[in-house]
Scaffold this active site. Sequence first.
Site, PDB file in Angstrom:
ATOM      1  CE  LYS A   1      58.326  25.863-104.347  1.00 39.46           C
ATOM      2  NZ  LYS A   1      59.634  26.152-103.730  1.00 39.46           N
TER       3      LYS A   1
HETATM    4  N1  GLU Z   1      62.223  23.296-103.045  1.00 42.49           N
HETATM    5  C1  GLU Z   1      63.497  23.855-102.684  1.00 42.49           C
HETATM    6  C2  GLU Z   1      63.384  25.355-102.484  1.00 42.49           C
HETATM    7  O1  GLU Z   1      62.329  25.870-102.211  1.00 42.49           O
HETATM    8  C3  GLU Z   1      64.596  23.444-103.651  1.00 42.49           C
HETATM    9  C4  GLU Z   1      64.379  23.864-105.077  1.00 42.49           C
HETATM   10  C5  GLU Z   1      65.403  23.255-106.048  1.00 42.49           C
HETATM   11  O2  GLU Z   1      66.307  22.556-105.614  1.00 42.49           O
HETATM   12  O3  GLU Z   1      65.250  23.507-107.238  1.00 42.49           O
HETATM   13  O4  GLU Z   1      64.365  26.057-102.512  1.00 42.49           O
END
Ligand code: GLU
Length: 420
Positions: A110
Amino acid sequence: MTEKSEFDSPMLRTALAQLDQTASRLQLDQDIHERLRHPRRALVVSIPIRMDTGRTAVFTGYRVHHNSVLGPTKGGLRYAPDVDLPEVSALAMLMSWKCALMGLPYGGAKGGVRCDPRSLSRHELENLTRRYTAEIILLIGPDLDIPAPDMGTDEQTMAWMMDTYSMTQGRTVPGVVTGKPLIVGGSARRREATGRGIVYALYQAARRLGQELRGRRVVVQGFGNVGSVAARLLWREGCVIAGVSDIKGGIWNPNGIDIRQLEAHVAESGGVGGFPGTEAISSTDILFQPCDVLVPAAIGSVIRGDNADRIKATIVAEGANAPTTPEADVILRDRGVTVIPDILANAGGVVVSYFEWVQGLQYYFWRESEITTRLQEVMTRAFNRVWALATKEGTDLRTAALMEGVRRVAEGYRVRGLYP
Ligand code: GLU
């Protein structure tokens, strides 16, 4: 990650408590459990940018890789005023369980930048994104770590990231981010994938509970990329969308809101407030309105120990990451509320991110129908596995989903062993 360190925060404590409980249920090897409690690496960067006033402002950014035992790391990038290192670390850990649960060949990551994106101009946002990308460039790449949109970021953010990375490589590298615009290698159906995935999960939950989705009364908290799509698709399925909210407030009409007209109103006025035929309600109170299905799709920790007994819905589908605290989980479980946990309910986004990444690596793009069919398959399979495990173990869906996600990551650690 000891309890008292730079990593200490309520959200990370929640993620660690969930991991510890899951490890003990799984009777996980102690050494592997210990490794899973720590992020593999975390980078904190300063992001100086030239503001429109001509002055320089310095923002703080983060990128955390929780683990990469099953493949490159994957996870969104959020722009929010209260983002910090422990929150990003907790969300990276959740991404590990989410990717493993969905059977994707990814570890969890993240990123975040502490800022209020609504107070920045487009030019400032571009500067911020490009400088952040340059600062974390050692940590990202199509076979290393692949960012995607999250709260406060979108397709444009990903286009700037992809361009910045590509310029440093001297070639175009579409696979470095997902959630890009279609024209530069984005995938059909990526933008709406999280909302669509929620609908597939809800469809399965309703079926298991002997209900039909059609005619159910639904409340959606959050009208961003996740909430608005979930509301539109559920409305098209014949649900009565009785309440919707955004950051400024909510609207309520027990007989249902026409979501197509609401979208036109939002495009014009910038928010859901003031939509004709509805009553104004706060975006917190909307959670407690009488409905069958509640979709919290805004921010974390909105359903807590002090308010969970006021939730009237019988099904909660978590569009946001970590909207329910562990105390609230216990209350909802005791009251017989079915909670479809974040790592399952909102996984449609990362699933279609995976499809986009695969398409980008091959420079070969699939038809829309192929993407929706495959997304439905992956969501349904994961839901069924979680439901079967919850039934077998006599647990709620979150416990079962975590058991499945953590077990897979731990198995990766076991077979790969400890280096050196
Ligand atoms: N931000 C989204 C999540 O929390 C998507 C993450 C992604 O597609 O890598 O799952």
